[in-house]
Design an enzyme around this catalytic site. Structure first.
Site, PDB file in Angstrom:
ATOM      1  N   CYS A   1      30.592  28.091  51.815  1.00 24.77           N
ATOM      2  CA  CYS A   1      30.350  27.267  51.425  1.00 24.77           C
ATOM      3  C   CYS A   1      31.086  25.222  51.690  1.00 24.77           C
ATOM      4  O   CYS A   1      29.993  24.139  52.238  1.00 24.77           O
ATOM      5  CB  CYS A   1      31.641  27.236  49.984  1.00 24.77           C
ATOM      6  SG  CYS A   1      31.076  28.194  49.012  1.00 24.77           S
TER       7      CYS A   1
ATOM      8  N   VAL B   1      25.860  33.721  44.599  1.00 21.27           N
ATOM      9  CA  VAL B   1      26.217  33.366  43.565  1.00 21.27           C
ATOM     10  C   VAL B   1      25.128  33.748  42.320  1.00 21.27           C
ATOM     11  O   VAL B   1      25.136  33.968  41.206  1.00 21.27           O
ATOM     12  CB  VAL B   1      25.392  31.537  43.285  1.00 21.27           C
ATOM     13  CG1 VAL B   1      25.525  31.553  42.118  1.00 21.27           C
ATOM     14  CG2 VAL B   1      26.708  31.293  45.077  1.00 21.27           C
TER      15      VAL B   1
ATOM     16  N   PHE C   1      46.015  26.244  48.377  1.00 21.29           N
ATOM     17  CA  PHE C   1      45.541  25.682  49.705  1.00 21.29           C
ATOM     18  C   PHE C   1      46.191  25.231  50.896  1.00 21.29           C
ATOM     19  O   PHE C   1      45.681  23.505  51.506  1.00 21.29           O
ATOM     20  CB  PHE C   1      44.239  25.814  49.662  1.00 21.29           C
ATOM     21  CG  PHE C   1      42.729  25.841  48.937  1.00 21.29           C
ATOM     22  CD1 PHE C   1      42.319  26.365  49.921  1.00 21.29           C
ATOM     23  CD2 PHE C   1      42.804  26.393  48.104  1.00 21.29           C
ATOM     24  CE1 PHE C   1      40.934  26.919  49.358  1.00 21.29           C
ATOM     25  CE2 PHE C   1      41.707  26.987  47.292  1.00 21.29           C
ATOM     26  CZ  PHE C   1      40.826  27.915  48.016  1.00 21.29           C
TER      27      PHE C   1
ATOM     28  N   LYS D   1      29.624  23.479  55.163  1.00 18.84           N
ATOM     29  CA  LYS D   1      28.453  23.223  54.935  1.00 18.84           C
ATOM     30  C   LYS D   1      27.636  22.127  53.787  1.00 18.84           C
ATOM     31  O   LYS D   1      27.324  21.137  53.455  1.00 18.84           O
ATOM     32  CB  LYS D   1      27.481  24.535  53.923  1.00 18.84           C
ATOM     33  CG  LYS D   1      25.730  24.291  53.544  1.00 18.84           C
ATOM     34  CD  LYS D   1      25.213  25.192  52.832  1.00 18.84           C
ATOM     35  CE  LYS D   1      25.785  25.814  51.597  1.00 18.84           C
ATOM     36  NZ  LYS D   1      26.390  25.414  50.295  1.00 18.84           N
TER      37      LYS D   1
ATOM     38  N   GLY E   1      36.464  28.815  57.354  1.00 17.59           N
ATOM     39  CA  GLY E   1      35.052  29.084  57.393  1.00 17.59           C
ATOM     40  C   GLY E   1      34.001  29.259  55.598  1.00 17.59           C
ATOM     41  O   GLY E   1      34.320  28.887  55.024  1.00 17.59           O
TER      42      GLY E   1
ATOM     43  N   LYS F   1      34.850  32.227  43.894  1.00  9.85           N
ATOM     44  CA  LYS F   1      35.496  32.494  45.272  1.00  9.85           C
ATOM     45  C   LYS F   1      34.882  33.936  45.968  1.00  9.85           C
ATOM     46  O   LYS F   1      34.826  34.978  44.636  1.00  9.85           O
ATOM     47  CB  LYS F   1      37.122  31.987  45.121  1.00  9.85           C
ATOM     48  CG  LYS F   1      37.275  30.837  45.039  1.00  9.85           C
ATOM     49  CD  LYS F   1      39.447  31.226  44.767  1.00  9.85           C
ATOM     50  CE  LYS F   1      39.776  31.963  43.850  1.00  9.85           C
ATOM     51  NZ  LYS F   1      39.421  31.673  42.515  1.00  9.85           N
ATOM     52  N   GLU F   2      34.420  34.108  47.335  1.00  2.00           N
ATOM     53  CA  GLU F   2      33.858  35.559  47.874  1.00  2.00           C
ATOM     54  C   GLU F   2      35.554  35.712  46.991  1.00  2.00           C
ATOM     55  O   GLU F   2      36.319  35.402  48.069  1.00  2.00           O
ATOM     56  CB  GLU F   2      34.000  34.912  49.035  1.00  2.00           C
ATOM     57  CG  GLU F   2      32.355  34.573  49.153  1.00  2.00           C
ATOM     58  CD  GLU F   2      31.657  33.918  50.406  1.00  2.00           C
ATOM     59  OE1 GLU F   2      31.430  34.929  51.137  1.00  2.00           O
ATOM     60  OE2 GLU F   2      30.992  32.823  50.525  1.00  2.00           O
TER      61      GLU F   2
ATOM     62  N   TYR G   1      48.088  26.780  53.247  1.00  2.00           N
ATOM     63  CA  TYR G   1      48.662  27.700  54.540  1.00  2.00           C
ATOM     64  C   TYR G   1      47.326  27.635  55.075  1.00  2.00           C
ATOM     65  O   TYR G   1      46.388  27.304  55.450  1.00  2.00           O
ATOM     66  CB  TYR G   1      48.014  29.120  53.641  1.00  2.00           C
ATOM     67  CG  TYR G   1      49.222  29.732  52.567  1.00  2.00           C
ATOM     68  CD1 TYR G   1      50.152  30.263  52.959  1.00  2.00           C
ATOM     69  CD2 TYR G   1      47.957  29.757  51.147  1.00  2.00           C
ATOM     70  CE1 TYR G   1      50.454  30.648  51.878  1.00  2.00           C
ATOM     71  CE2 TYR G   1      49.123  29.843  49.935  1.00  2.00           C
ATOM     72  CZ  TYR G   1      50.484  30.575  50.283  1.00  2.00           C
ATOM     73  OH  TYR G   1      51.093  31.227  49.374  1.00  2.00           O
TER      74      TYR G   1
ATOM     75  N   PHE H   1      31.949  28.021  40.389  1.00  2.00           N
ATOM     76  CA  PHE H   1      33.120  27.695  41.437  1.00  2.00           C
ATOM     77  C   PHE H   1      33.678  29.049  41.736  1.00  2.00           C
ATOM     78  O   PHE H   1      34.584  29.387  41.430  1.00  2.00           O
ATOM     79  CB  PHE H   1      33.801  27.158  40.249  1.00  2.00           C
ATOM     80  CG  PHE H   1      33.041  26.000  40.068  1.00  2.00           C
ATOM     81  CD1 PHE H   1      33.817  24.572  41.080  1.00  2.00           C
ATOM     82  CD2 PHE H   1      32.505  25.313  38.830  1.00  2.00           C
ATOM     83  CE1 PHE H   1      33.192  23.617  41.130  1.00  2.00           C
ATOM     84  CE2 PHE H   1      32.136  23.916  38.642  1.00  2.00           C
ATOM     85  CZ  PHE H   1      32.935  22.726  39.172  1.00  2.00           C
TER      86      PHE H   1
END
Length: 440
Positions: free
Chosen positions: A266, A11, A255, A269, A263, A157-158, A257, A155
């Site tokens: 974010c 971040v 989301f 946790k 994992g 996304k990795e 799928y 917000f």
């Protein structure tokens, strides 16, 4: 604008680089001297597409700097982003020690007006705690320097964090002070030139928005995983179900799928932290999220269950090729990765594993340590040699169109266990490959 970013993780480093890229004077602080050494030498301590080039470009332009000097960092920016880690404590709550330590340092060293921005994902009520910590430090100094505290959740996304920051779908600013809101609007104006994306709320609502967003996405994933498991039992195809329900605009395709569990840094946790916050601070039991968490824990063992049903509970003498280690594509993040659970299960059952990942091997070595039963390959095809089956855990693009003839040739048995439903079952099975997918 002069901006300080405290913390150079996903971040902090992405935020600092992107803010510098639109012309701001950004100083990033980290107490880890090794991180700062890497950044000052032209590298980055994490893998994130596009980030290294952006960092180098802005360092060269003189807009992005790095330091371990806390006093210099506090003195530099009118806006002080706190972007430090909030790892889960033993009880599942977010560990706030780093956030509050950063706040106290600001209060201890500030000499003029500051906007202190909570960028880390923090429990509801953190802005009040940050404010109290700064006020306490100012009181001990005997000064009354003005400041504001803002909640500005990320917000990102990795794997797509740079693009998410540069082209946000919304910018949430939780604040009540008009001067702080004005400065945040000015800071973010380059990122919303086409239309207004800034949503102003109170601090507690902003804090809850972040947790609610991640909890909703985690819920969708666990829901689809449970439906996929049911589809297998009933003889239905979860891909057809996904298309059928996703075409409803009230539901959509995002989301939906199914796979081998979520994992990362974010979702696991934040779901835990929201459950804990609700229970401890409000006396509310979030039953849906408890089920989401339990379903995800179970889903991480779906692949090992498929393998033991196919090869037996005792896997001594069995060898498996594993494609994908990171929790998702385009990152080297191994936190809560489903591959960790799978590898532990396979090794505990007596198997050996050769794993391949395009970027996460070094991080996997650090997390898993050196184990006699676990080896790493340089290429996906190298991992196949002598394996009883290929297991796919992460949906990297390079796995989407493999050489199936080569897979058959190199495996002892033509068995593919696909934890991400990358292939058409009829096509793969038509090639003479036994294909075990999720809900198909």
């Amino acid at each position: 604008m002069k901006v300080t970013v405290i913390g150079t993780g996903y971040v902090g480093l992405v935020s600092g680089a992107c803010l510098a890229d639109v012309g701001n004077d950004v100083l990033c602080l980290d107490v880890n001297p090794e991180k700062i050494r890497i950044l000052e030498s032209g590298g980055i301590p994490i893998y994130e597409p596009g980030l290294e080039e952006m960092v180098k470009r802005n360092v060269a332009a003189g807009r992005l700097h790095f330091t371990t000097d806390v006093a210099r960092a506090v003195n530099h920016g009118t806006i002080q982003f706190i972007a430090v880690g909030t790892p889960p404590d033993e009880d599942g709550s977010a560990d706030m020690q780093y956030v509050l330590a950063a706040a106290r340092n600001i209060g201890r060293l500030m000499t003029d007006y500051k906007v202190v921005v909570d960028k880390s994902t923090v429990p509801v009520g953190t802005a009040d705690e940050v404010k109290a910590a700064i006020e306490d430090e100012l009181r001990q100094r005997g000064v009354n320097t003005p400041f504001s505290v803002v909640s500005n959740p990320e917000f990102l996304k990795e794997g797509a964090a740079v693009d998410d920051f540069m082209r946000p779908d919304r910018i949430v600013v939780g604040a009540s002070d008009e001067q702080a809101i004005h400065l945040m609007r000015a800071l973010y104006s380059p990122f919303q030139r086409s239309h207004e994306r800034l949503v102003v709320t109170d601090t507690r609502s902003a804090e809850l928005i972040k947790y609610a967003a991640n909890a909703m996405l985690a819920t969708r994933i666990s829901f689809m995983n449970e439906l996929a498991n049911l589809a297998e039992k009933l003889g239905a195809d979860i891909e057809m179900v996904r298309q059928g329900i996703g075409s409803d605009p009230r539901i959509g395709y995002h989301f939906l799928y199914p796979g081998c569990g979520y994992g990362g840094s974010c979702f696991p946790k934040d779901v835990k932290a929201l459950i804990k916050t609700a229970s401890d601070k409000a006396g509310v039991e979030l039953q849906v999220l408890k089920a989401v968490e339990a379903a995800n824990d179970a889903q991480k063992r779906v692949l090992s269950g498929k393998i033991t049903r196919r090869f037996g509970a005792n896997l001594a003498g069995r060898h498996f090729a594993l494609w994908g280690l990171a929790f998702k594509p385009n990152t080297d993040d191994m936190r809560e990765a489903p591959s960790l659970t799978l590898i532990d299960d396979l090794l505990a059952a007596g198997a050996t594993v050769t794993a391949y990942d395009p970027v996460a091997t070094h991080e996997a070595r650090r997390v898993l340590g050196e184990r006699d039963q676990l080896r790493y390959a340089e290429t996906p095809n190298e991992a196949l040699h002598g394996a009883d089956a290929l297991v796919i855990v992460t949906e990297w693009k390079e796995f989407r169109s493999p050489d199936f003839d080569l897979i058959k040739e190199r495996l002892k048995q033509p068995v593919v266990v696909d934890g991400r439903n990358l292939y058409d079952p009829a096509f793969v099975r038509g090639l003479g490959i036994e294909y075990l997918a999720i809900g198909r």
